[in-house]
Motif scaffolding. Structure first.
Motif, PDB file in Angstrom:
ATOM      1  N   GLU A   1       0.837  -1.202   0.000  1.00  0.00           N
ATOM      2  CA  GLU A   1       0.000   0.000   0.000  1.00  0.00           C
ATOM      3  C   GLU A   1       0.870   1.249   0.000  1.00  0.00           C
ATOM      4  O   GLU A   1       0.576   2.220  -0.716  1.00  0.00           O
ATOM      5  CB  GLU A   1      -0.924  -0.017   1.219  1.00  0.00           C
ATOM      6  CG  GLU A   1      -2.045  -1.041   1.125  1.00  0.00           C
ATOM      7  CD  GLU A   1      -2.872  -1.122   2.387  1.00  0.00           C
ATOM      8  OE1 GLU A   1      -3.982  -1.670   2.327  1.00  0.00           O
ATOM      9  OE2 GLU A   1      -2.405  -0.633   3.445  1.00  0.00           O
ATOM     10  N   GLU A   2       1.948   1.220   0.772  1.00  0.00           N
ATOM     11  CA  GLU A   2       2.875   2.356   0.803  1.00  0.00           C
ATOM     12  C   GLU A   2       3.633   2.493  -0.514  1.00  0.00           C
ATOM     13  O   GLU A   2       3.883   3.617  -0.988  1.00  0.00           O
ATOM     14  CB  GLU A   2       3.854   2.186   1.960  1.00  0.00           C
ATOM     15  CG  GLU A   2       3.207   2.316   3.328  1.00  0.00           C
ATOM     16  CD  GLU A   2       4.181   2.040   4.463  1.00  0.00           C
ATOM     17  OE1 GLU A   2       5.373   1.826   4.167  1.00  0.00           O
ATOM     18  OE2 GLU A   2       3.744   2.039   5.637  1.00  0.00           O
ATOM     19  N   LYS A   3       4.004   1.376  -1.122  1.00  0.00           N
ATOM     20  CA  LYS A   3       4.702   1.425  -2.407  1.00  0.00           C
ATOM     21  C   LYS A   3       3.816   2.052  -3.478  1.00  0.00           C
ATOM     22  O   LYS A   3       4.266   2.894  -4.271  1.00  0.00           O
ATOM     23  CB  LYS A   3       5.121   0.020  -2.835  1.00  0.00           C
ATOM     24  CG  LYS A   3       6.327  -0.526  -2.105  1.00  0.00           C
ATOM     25  CD  LYS A   3       6.716  -1.893  -2.674  1.00  0.00           C
ATOM     26  CE  LYS A   3       7.976  -2.414  -2.025  1.00  0.00           C
ATOM     27  NZ  LYS A   3       8.371  -3.742  -2.573  1.00  0.00           N
ATOM     28  N   PHE A   4       2.575   1.629  -3.545  1.00  0.00           N
ATOM     29  CA  PHE A   4       1.655   2.220  -4.519  1.00  0.00           C
ATOM     30  C   PHE A   4       1.518   3.719  -4.270  1.00  0.00           C
ATOM     31  O   PHE A   4       1.571   4.520  -5.209  1.00  0.00           O
ATOM     32  CB  PHE A   4       0.280   1.549  -4.423  1.00  0.00           C
ATOM     33  CG  PHE A   4       0.114   0.308  -5.251  1.00  0.00           C
ATOM     34  CD1 PHE A   4      -0.251   0.393  -6.594  1.00  0.00           C
ATOM     35  CD2 PHE A   4       0.309  -0.945  -4.700  1.00  0.00           C
ATOM     36  CE1 PHE A   4      -0.416  -0.753  -7.359  1.00  0.00           C
ATOM     37  CE2 PHE A   4       0.147  -2.100  -5.455  1.00  0.00           C
ATOM     38  CZ  PHE A   4      -0.219  -2.003  -6.782  1.00  0.00           C
ATOM     39  N   ALA A   5       1.340   4.093  -3.016  1.00  0.00           N
ATOM     40  CA  ALA A   5       1.134   5.505  -2.684  1.00  0.00           C
ATOM     41  C   ALA A   5       2.369   6.348  -3.005  1.00  0.00           C
ATOM     42  O   ALA A   5       2.247   7.522  -3.360  1.00  0.00           O
ATOM     43  CB  ALA A   5       0.770   5.641  -1.206  1.00  0.00           C
ATOM     44  N   GLY A   6       3.561   5.753  -2.898  1.00  0.00           N
ATOM     45  CA  GLY A   6       4.780   6.516  -3.090  1.00  0.00           C
ATOM     46  C   GLY A   6       5.380   6.431  -4.476  1.00  0.00           C
ATOM     47  O   GLY A   6       6.464   6.969  -4.716  1.00  0.00           O
ATOM     48  N   THR A   7       4.695   5.770  -5.403  1.00  0.00           N
ATOM     49  CA  THR A   7       5.231   5.570  -6.751  1.00  0.00           C
ATOM     50  C   THR A   7       4.367   6.296  -7.777  1.00  0.00           C
ATOM     51  O   THR A   7       3.136   6.192  -7.746  1.00  0.00           O
ATOM     52  CB  THR A   7       5.278   4.069  -7.108  1.00  0.00           C
ATOM     53  OG1 THR A   7       6.111   3.396  -6.161  1.00  0.00           O
ATOM     54  CG2 THR A   7       5.816   3.854  -8.509  1.00  0.00           C
ATOM     55  N   ARG A   8       5.019   6.986  -8.685  1.00  0.00           N
ATOM     56  CA  ARG A   8       4.304   7.609  -9.799  1.00  0.00           C
ATOM     57  C   ARG A   8       4.198   6.587 -10.925  1.00  0.00           C
ATOM     58  O   ARG A   8       5.202   6.116 -11.455  1.00  0.00           O
ATOM     59  CB  ARG A   8       5.037   8.848 -10.286  1.00  0.00           C
ATOM     60  CG  ARG A   8       4.333   9.527 -11.449  1.00  0.00           C
ATOM     61  CD  ARG A   8       4.881  10.905 -11.700  1.00  0.00           C
ATOM     62  NE  ARG A   8       4.157  11.561 -12.769  1.00  0.00           N
ATOM     63  CZ  ARG A   8       4.189  12.862 -12.994  1.00  0.00           C
ATOM     64  NH1 ARG A   8       4.910  13.650 -12.220  1.00  0.00           N
ATOM     65  NH2 ARG A   8       3.512  13.383 -13.991  1.00  0.00           N
ATOM     66  N   SER A   9       2.994   6.248 -11.305  1.00  0.00           N
ATOM     67  CA  SER A   9       2.777   5.218 -12.318  1.00  0.00           C
ATOM     68  C   SER A   9       3.146   5.724 -13.707  1.00  0.00           C
ATOM     69  O   SER A   9       2.997   6.915 -14.022  1.00  0.00           O
ATOM     70  CB  SER A   9       1.311   4.783 -12.312  1.00  0.00           C
ATOM     71  OG  SER A   9       1.058   3.845 -13.336  1.00  0.00           O
ATOM     72  N   VAL A  10       3.619   4.801 -14.556  1.00  0.00           N
ATOM     73  CA  VAL A  10       3.861   5.142 -15.956  1.00  0.00           C
ATOM     74  C   VAL A  10       2.557   5.130 -16.751  1.00  0.00           C
ATOM     75  O   VAL A  10       2.528   5.581 -17.908  1.00  0.00           O
ATOM     76  CB  VAL A  10       4.859   4.151 -16.605  1.00  0.00           C
ATOM     77  CG1 VAL A  10       6.178   4.146 -15.869  1.00  0.00           C
ATOM     78  CG2 VAL A  10       4.265   2.735 -16.678  1.00  0.00           C
ATOM     79  N   LEU A  11       1.498   4.631 -16.142  1.00  0.00           N
ATOM     80  CA  LEU A  11       0.213   4.512 -16.839  1.00  0.00           C
ATOM     81  C   LEU A  11      -0.547   5.839 -16.808  1.00  0.00           C
ATOM     82  O   LEU A  11      -0.389   6.636 -15.873  1.00  0.00           O
ATOM     83  CB  LEU A  11      -0.654   3.433 -16.176  1.00  0.00           C
ATOM     84  CG  LEU A  11      -0.055   2.032 -16.087  1.00  0.00           C
ATOM     85  CD1 LEU A  11      -0.993   1.123 -15.285  1.00  0.00           C
ATOM     86  CD2 LEU A  11       0.175   1.457 -17.474  1.00  0.00           C
ATOM     87  N   PRO A  12      -1.396   6.058 -17.807  1.00  0.00           N
ATOM     88  CA  PRO A  12      -2.292   7.214 -17.719  1.00  0.00           C
ATOM     89  C   PRO A  12      -3.272   7.012 -16.574  1.00  0.00           C
ATOM     90  O   PRO A  12      -3.479   5.887 -16.106  1.00  0.00           O
ATOM     91  CB  PRO A  12      -3.004   7.205 -19.085  1.00  0.00           C
ATOM     92  CG  PRO A  12      -2.940   5.781 -19.528  1.00  0.00           C
ATOM     93  CD  PRO A  12      -1.629   5.251 -19.025  1.00  0.00           C
ATOM     94  N   GLU A  13      -3.861   8.070 -16.118  1.00  0.00           N
ATOM     95  CA  GLU A  13      -4.781   7.959 -14.988  1.00  0.00           C
ATOM     96  C   GLU A  13      -5.965   7.047 -15.314  1.00  0.00           C
ATOM     97  O   GLU A  13      -6.403   6.258 -14.478  1.00  0.00           O
ATOM     98  CB  GLU A  13      -5.293   9.350 -14.589  1.00  0.00           C
ATOM     99  CG  GLU A  13      -6.109   9.364 -13.314  1.00  0.00           C
ATOM    100  CD  GLU A  13      -5.309   8.991 -12.060  1.00  0.00           C
ATOM    101  OE1 GLU A  13      -5.932   8.782 -11.015  1.00  0.00           O
ATOM    102  OE2 GLU A  13      -4.060   8.918 -12.139  1.00  0.00           O
ATOM    103  N   GLN A  14      -6.458   7.126 -16.553  1.00  0.00           N
ATOM    104  CA  GLN A  14      -7.583   6.289 -16.973  1.00  0.00           C
ATOM    105  C   GLN A  14      -7.219   5.555 -18.265  1.00  0.00           C
ATOM    106  O   GLN A  14      -6.405   6.053 -19.060  1.00  0.00           O
ATOM    107  CB  GLN A  14      -8.830   7.157 -17.215  1.00  0.00           C
ATOM    108  CG  GLN A  14      -9.325   7.922 -15.999  1.00  0.00           C
ATOM    109  CD  GLN A  14      -9.828   7.016 -14.893  1.00  0.00           C
ATOM    110  OE1 GLN A  14     -10.194   5.871 -15.125  1.00  0.00           O
ATOM    111  NE2 GLN A  14      -9.858   7.536 -13.665  1.00  0.00           N
TER     112      GLN A  14
END
Length: 237
Positions: A195-208
């Motif tokens: 949960e912390e990793k997801f919260a602290g990582t900027r995804s390469v994916l578009p938001e939608q």
């Protein structure tokens, strides 16, 4: 179960993950196209067919697209399998593989994978509340392995835009399952860590996700199977 117009099908589940043991079932997942003319009647065709012996789930193309666009981890496996695990791979199925990354959106991937992982956590805790038995321990270990896999695969997909179906170091998953079977609370740190990793990582994916690509592909499927039906119904000159 006889289903026609299968576009894509392959072996999924523990066999695909590299976590199967001697008694594991072989699970299959696929997608089919309903004849386009059947979609215009009063009663629309079934959108899913599920069978046992063998264990197989087939979703109609439109339903599969809706689930994939929502980030559903189970259906998402179908377009990321290693080549040797595909049993049916048609030209239209190949085209879907080519647009698989457009089906991804950061928020939906995060919510779906973490949501499913949380469900596994609740299941193992619920099973751990009763009198311990060998069967209960096996079930808890299975839910724990799924929890770790969902977190790991979901984070990879979120962070890199790629999904690796076969897990690294399968023994670490089995070991984690045994640890959680002995103490269900042992799963909580892993879930919190991801949960912390997801919260602290900027995804390469578009938001939608880009629904336009899925819409265009699905309309191509409808044209293909309408043309075949219409030609078959046309009397010879």
């Amino acid at each position: 179960m006889t289903v026609t117009n299968i576009l894509l099908s392959g072996i999924v589940g523990s066999t695909a993950y590299g976590l199967a043991h001697a008694d594991s079932d072989v699970d299959r997942l696929g997608m089919f196209a309903a004849p386009t003319e059947d979609l215009h009647g009063l009663h629309t065709p079934k959108e899913s067919h599920v069978s046992t012996a063998p264990d197989r789930t087939l979703h109609e193309a439109a339903k599969w697209c809706r689930l994939a666009l929502a980030g559903n981890p189970t259906v998402m496996e179908l377009v990321w399998l290693p080549e040797e695990l595909y049993e049916v791979r048609t030209p239209l199925g190949e085209e879907l593989l080519g647009i698989r990354t457009t089906l991804l959106g950061a928020r939906r991937v995060r919510d779906a994978y973490l949501g499913y992982a949380t469900q596994q956590f609740r299941k193992l805790h619920n099973r751990g509340d009763g009198t311990p038995t060998a069967e209960t321990g096996q079930r808890i270990a299975k839910h724990a392995r799924h929890l770790k896999r969902l977190c790991t695969q979901g984070y990879e997909l979120y962070a890199t835009g790629e999904l690796t179906i076969r897990v690294d170091d399968p023994e670490s998953y089995h070991r984690f399952g045994r640890e959680v079977a002995a103490d269900p609370d042992a799963a909580q740190p892993l879930l919190r860590d991801f949960e912390e990793k997801f919260a602290g990582t900027r995804s390469v994916l578009p938001e939608q996700p880009d629904e336009r690509a899925a819409e265009a592909w699905l309309r191509q499927v409808r044209r293909h199977f309408y043309t075949e039906a219409a030609q078959a119904a046309t009397p010879p000159a």
